[in-house]
Design a protein around this motif. Sequence first.
Motif, PDB file in Angstrom:
ATOM      1  N   SER A 216       0.698  10.109 -17.135  1.00 24.10           N
ATOM      2  CA  SER A 216       0.362  11.374 -16.474  1.00 24.10           C
ATOM      3  C   SER A 216      -0.904  11.979 -17.074  1.00 24.10           C
ATOM      4  O   SER A 216      -1.276  11.681 -18.219  1.00 24.10           O
ATOM      5  CB  SER A 216       1.512  12.377 -16.620  1.00 24.10           C
ATOM      6  N   ARG A 242       0.635   4.554 -10.745  1.00 19.92           N
ATOM      7  CA  ARG A 242      -0.037   5.675 -10.066  1.00 19.92           C
ATOM      8  C   ARG A 242      -1.539   5.387 -10.088  1.00 19.92           C
ATOM      9  O   ARG A 242      -2.258   5.807 -11.005  1.00 19.92           O
ATOM     10  CB  ARG A 242       0.276   7.006 -10.738  1.00 19.92           C
ATOM     11  N   SER A 257      -2.047  15.375  -2.450  1.00 22.83           N
ATOM     12  CA  SER A 257      -0.621  15.358  -2.178  1.00 22.83           C
ATOM     13  C   SER A 257      -0.082  13.944  -2.330  1.00 22.83           C
ATOM     14  O   SER A 257      -0.842  12.976  -2.389  1.00 22.83           O
ATOM     15  CB  SER A 257      -0.355  15.856  -0.761  1.00 22.83           C
ATOM     16  N   GLU A 258       1.245  13.851  -2.383  1.00 25.21           N
ATOM     17  CA  GLU A 258       1.868  12.531  -2.438  1.00 25.21           C
ATOM     18  C   GLU A 258       1.587  11.747  -1.156  1.00 25.21           C
ATOM     19  O   GLU A 258       1.477  10.527  -1.168  1.00 25.21           O
ATOM     20  CB  GLU A 258       3.373  12.666  -2.676  1.00 25.21           C
ATOM     21  N   LYS A 259       1.464  12.467  -0.040  1.00 24.05           N
ATOM     22  CA  LYS A 259       1.134  11.811   1.230  1.00 24.05           C
ATOM     23  C   LYS A 259      -0.255  11.180   1.154  1.00 24.05           C
ATOM     24  O   LYS A 259      -0.467  10.050   1.609  1.00 24.05           O
ATOM     25  CB  LYS A 259       1.198  12.814   2.379  1.00 24.05           C
ATOM     26  N   LEU A 261      -1.777  10.242  -1.602  1.00 23.88           N
ATOM     27  CA  LEU A 261      -1.670   9.118  -2.528  1.00 23.88           C
ATOM     28  C   LEU A 261      -1.098   7.893  -1.818  1.00 23.88           C
ATOM     29  O   LEU A 261      -1.634   6.789  -1.938  1.00 23.88           O
ATOM     30  CB  LEU A 261      -0.772   9.493  -3.709  1.00 23.88           C
ATOM     31  N   LEU A 262      -0.038   8.086  -1.044  1.00 24.23           N
ATOM     32  CA  LEU A 262       0.576   6.969  -0.327  1.00 24.23           C
ATOM     33  C   LEU A 262      -0.396   6.364   0.671  1.00 24.23           C
ATOM     34  O   LEU A 262      -0.464   5.141   0.837  1.00 24.23           O
ATOM     35  CB  LEU A 262       1.849   7.430   0.379  1.00 24.23           C
ATOM     36  N   SER A 300       6.042   5.797  -6.921  1.00 21.92           N
ATOM     37  CA  SER A 300       5.072   6.452  -6.027  1.00 21.92           C
ATOM     38  C   SER A 300       5.361   6.259  -4.553  1.00 21.92           C
ATOM     39  O   SER A 300       4.630   6.791  -3.715  1.00 21.92           O
ATOM     40  CB  SER A 300       3.658   5.924  -6.331  1.00 21.92           C
ATOM     41  N   GLN A 329       4.608   7.486   5.835  1.00 22.81           N
ATOM     42  CA  GLN A 329       3.395   8.193   5.414  1.00 22.81           C
ATOM     43  C   GLN A 329       2.833   9.022   6.545  1.00 22.81           C
ATOM     44  O   GLN A 329       2.417  10.171   6.352  1.00 22.81           O
ATOM     45  CB  GLN A 329       2.358   7.169   4.911  1.00 22.81           C
TER      46      GLN A 329
END
Length: 332
Positions: A216, A242, A257-259, A261-262, A300, A329
């Motif tokens: 992190s 990650r 956002s995680e979106k 990143l995906l 992730s 996603q």
Amino acid sequence: MQVLFAPLQGYTTGIYRKVHAEIFGGVDAYYAPFLRIENGRPREKDLRDIDGDCNLSAGEQDSAAGDCNLNAGAKTVPQIIANSVNEFKVLADAILQKGFTEIDFNMGCPFPMQVSRHRGAGLLSDVQTVKAIMDEIEKFTAKDSIKFSVKMRLGQNTPDEAFALLPILNDAPLAHITLHPRLGKQQYKGAIDFTAFKRFYEECRHPLVYNGDITSVSQIRKMESNYPKLAGIMIGRGLLARPSLAAEYKAAADVASEKDLLGKILEMHGRLYEHARSTYQGDSQILSHIKNFWEYLEPSIPKKSFKKIKKAGNLGEYDAAVQSLDMEQADG
């Protein structure tokens, strides 16, 4: 601090390094998996990897760098592993012939196959051989425009091994030392010895890079705060899990956002999958190469899709599993 991508056999291949640099960035240098002696010669598979074996045309390949083109000034640093001066010289010469100007020497690999052959962490107790290799590094740097660094553990069996070597390393012409503060016999398990790391940090006269269990941005910031003279952080499994980690730390890219990143993970997968399908033949061979991409990514991506991808036994099942992830996603 600099962020260095640690080498992992079977994962951080030439095509992976290139695509990661283009999509995520934030990494200052990518360390290639170690080149080793096989049947008395440098292993051809390892040499092809640092040649830029990425399905590029001759015009696209950066012959001066000896690797696939990497963006944002990132570079690839070849790594070698050796158990003697002779092995070291053969491997270093092979890399120099390809035009590289920096080489990393591995004294940290904890895997029993290498340790039993007196390589990696298995070399840390052999003061005489390490001294001979450092003397050889001095000869190389005196005649060539080449930099050497060392990646190491605290020892194979005891931290005393690293501190016995430190005076020798301090006198050697090294660009930096990367230290993973575990013993080789621990492999990647058990507690990190920060007490020994602090002592090494204080006594080491070269720029020091920390390696071990960084996952992190907050951990990187903590290392900066605790060790203000630290030259950099080397991250392996944390970046595989990650891929945006270095960019988030450097603020070189905004992973909002995680979106997002995906989406970038899927973009990176698409490039690697296209390469695998054009390079290998048959479902089994293609899947054996592309499935490595997902192995560390479980934190992730949605767990259900991860299980489908891992269970896929042919390309049809695999494509359907990745498509379901793509739909998740898109749905956000």
